[in-house]
Design a protein around this motif. Structure first.
Motif, short mmCIF file in Angstrom:
data_model
loop_
_atom_site.label_atom_id
_atom_site.label_comp_id
_atom_site.label_asym_id
_atom_site.label_seq_id
_atom_site.Cartn_x
_atom_site.Cartn_y
_atom_site.Cartn_z
N ASN A 194 0.86 -1.18 0.00
CA ASN A 194 0.00 0.00 0.00
C ASN A 194 0.89 1.22 0.00
OD1 ASN A 194 -1.32 2.20 1.96
ND2 ASN A 194 -2.87 1.24 0.67
N SER A 195 0.46 2.25 -0.76
CA SER A 195 1.30 3.42 -0.92
C SER A 195 1.53 4.16 0.40
CB SER A 195 0.71 4.37 -1.96
OG SER A 195 -0.61 4.70 -1.60
N ARG A 245 -6.97 2.31 -6.66
CA ARG A 245 -7.01 3.54 -5.85
C ARG A 245 -7.94 3.24 -4.68
NH1 ARG A 245 -5.94 8.61 -8.10
NH2 ARG A 245 -6.87 9.45 -6.23
N HIS A 264 -10.32 4.38 -1.90
CA HIS A 264 -11.11 5.49 -1.35
C HIS A 264 -11.87 4.98 -0.13
CE1 HIS A 264 -10.15 8.20 -4.53
NE2 HIS A 264 -10.62 7.39 -5.45
N ASN A 299 -14.27 9.75 0.54
CA ASN A 299 -12.84 9.95 0.26
C ASN A 299 -12.12 10.62 1.43
OD1 ASN A 299 -13.70 8.97 -2.14
ND2 ASN A 299 -13.47 10.88 -3.28
N ASP A 328 -3.60 10.10 -3.11
CA ASP A 328 -3.25 9.06 -4.09
C ASP A 328 -3.07 7.69 -3.43
OD1 ASP A 328 -1.06 9.69 -2.69
OD2 ASP A 328 0.30 9.88 -4.39
N ASN A 329 -3.74 7.50 -2.30
CA ASN A 329 -3.67 6.22 -1.58
C ASN A 329 -4.06 5.06 -2.50
OD1 ASN A 329 -3.56 4.43 0.56
ND2 ASN A 329 -5.67 4.85 1.22
N SER A 330 -3.14 4.13 -2.71
CA SER A 330 -3.50 3.00 -3.58
C SER A 330 -2.84 1.72 -3.07
CB SER A 330 -3.09 3.27 -5.02
OG SER A 330 -1.75 3.66 -5.07
#
Ligand SMILES: O=C(O)C(=O)C[C@]1(C(=O)O)C=C[C@@H](O)C=C1
Length: 373
Positions: free
Chosen positions: A156-157, A183, A185, A264, A270-272
């Motif tokens: 995870n980013s 992505r 959310h 969100n 940009d959480n992915s």
């Protein structure tokens, strides 16, 4: 919502009428083409069966799917976004593959999690997706042949690597045959009995609570944050608890009939999360591929530098290097390395030979198309 529909003028009715005739005509053509495509897929299946010398031929071809999706995107003239456009082709191809042979995909559940969303994004809605309670079980299901493919999260980013997934590769023969990035959310979900002014408990998976920490500090500083086994489990829990909310995704909201009170809410826009597709067979080159390997090294000074040198010398792009303790003994390490290219390409072959000479052990986990969607 009011059920009174607005009266429409004669001019609007006439214009809409004309456009709808056009749409009907286009739909007719799309429909005919989809039928023709599906017939081709049935023929493809016959050819694969005729020329296969194993009992079940490889119907799913990740490298070809990646090319079909990339071609579709390259041909997109708008106004749909490339992602939307490719998603439509994704579903057509999913239905075509199901005609060839039903594909069973095991994913880390329960239902309603982001991993399920990733499985559907990658395989489309015609695949048979089966939820399993643990990453180890997904690996076992694929290794035993009970499922054709598996989907597991790997990094995870914001939160980093999912060590459990990496560790599973050490003792398993399964191969990586694809990747999909989603992505993430997060939404604050409430049920129809929630008193939204009095939320005093917020359930979610620990990682999701961490990914929304700043938002929670700003909006619900006094609410108790309760970590549960998954986001979907959080959504399930709040049914009937008037003072609770859950942080989860849109799929969990749909599954449990919840509404999104705030959308969100993740701190990083940009959480992915990156997921891996695992399977029993290796995948051919698609033209834009990645290779994942795991390497053991003796614990001596300069070991990592020595290992990475061949990549640098041959100009190969490293996309990830992860260190994990080796299961064989204290203070030895294994390195998980991802690099651009397919193991069958001449440069990659050279680098792998070189790395193999320097390492005490080298295992190729798989070459697979770079995530398209
Ligand atoms: O080209 C193939 O091998 C097919 O089986 C056809 C097709 C498609 O619908 O385009 C379907 C499934 C495969 O995973 C790849 C592509």
């Amino acid at each position: 919502m009011s059920d009174k529909s607005e009266p429409i003028s004669a001019e609007e009715a006439a214009l809409l009428g004309e456009l709808r005739v056009k749409i009907d005509d286009i739909d007719q053509q799309i429909g005919d083409l989809i039928c023709a495509r599906a017939n081709c897929a049935v023929e493809v299946a016959h050819v694969k069966k005729r020329f296969s010398n194993i009992t079940e031929p490889k119907f799913y071809r990740p490298e070809r799917e990646a090319q079909v999706l990339r071609n579709a995107m390259a041909r997109n003239k708008g106004p749909l976004s490339n992602e939307e456009f490719a998603r439509l082709f994704r579903e057509i191809m999913s239905a075509c593959l199901a005609l060839e042979a039903p594909v069973k995909v095991a994913y880390l559940g329960p239902e309603g999690t982001y991993t399920q969303q990733a499985a559907l994004k990658h395989f489309g809605h015609s695949a048979q997706a089966v939820s399993l309670p643990a990453i180890d079980e997904v690996f076992r299901e694929v290794a035993s042949g009970a499922a054709h493919y598996g989907v597991v999260p790997v990094e995870n980013s914001t939160e980093g690597v999912v060590t459990h997934t990496l560790d599973n590769f050490l003792g398993s023969s399964v191969k990586i045959c694809g990747e999909v990035v989603l992505r993430i959310h997060h939404h604050l979900l409430v049920s129809d009995v929630t008193h939204v002014q009095n939320i005093s408990r917020i359930y979610s998976h620990a990682q999701s609570l961490a990914q929304c920490r700043k938002w929670l500090d700003a909006h619900y500083p006094r609410a108790e944050r309760i970590a549960v086994s998954s986001n979907a489990e959080a959504a399930r829990r709040i049914k009937g608890e008037w003072n609770s909310a859950a942080i989860a995704g849109a799929m969990a909201a749909d599954l449990y009939g919840l509404t999104s009170h705030a959308q969100n809410i993740e701190d990083q826009p940009d959480n992915s999360t990156r997921f891996l597709i695992i399977g029993a067979e290796s995948v051919g080159a698609s033209g834009e591929d990645k290779t994942s390997i795991v390497v053991s090294m003796k614990n001596e000074p300069g070991a990592l530098h020595n290992l990475l040198e061949p990549f640098h010398q041959h100009g190969i792009d490293l996309t990830r290097v992860e260190t994990r303790p080796s299961p064989t003994g204290a203070w030895n390490y294994v390195f998980f390395i991802d690099f651009a290219g397919h193991a069958s390409e001449p440069v990659a072959k050279k680098v792998l030979e070189e790395v193999g000479r320097r390492a005490s052990d080298l295992k190729i986990l798989g070459s697979y198309p770079k995530g398209v969607l």
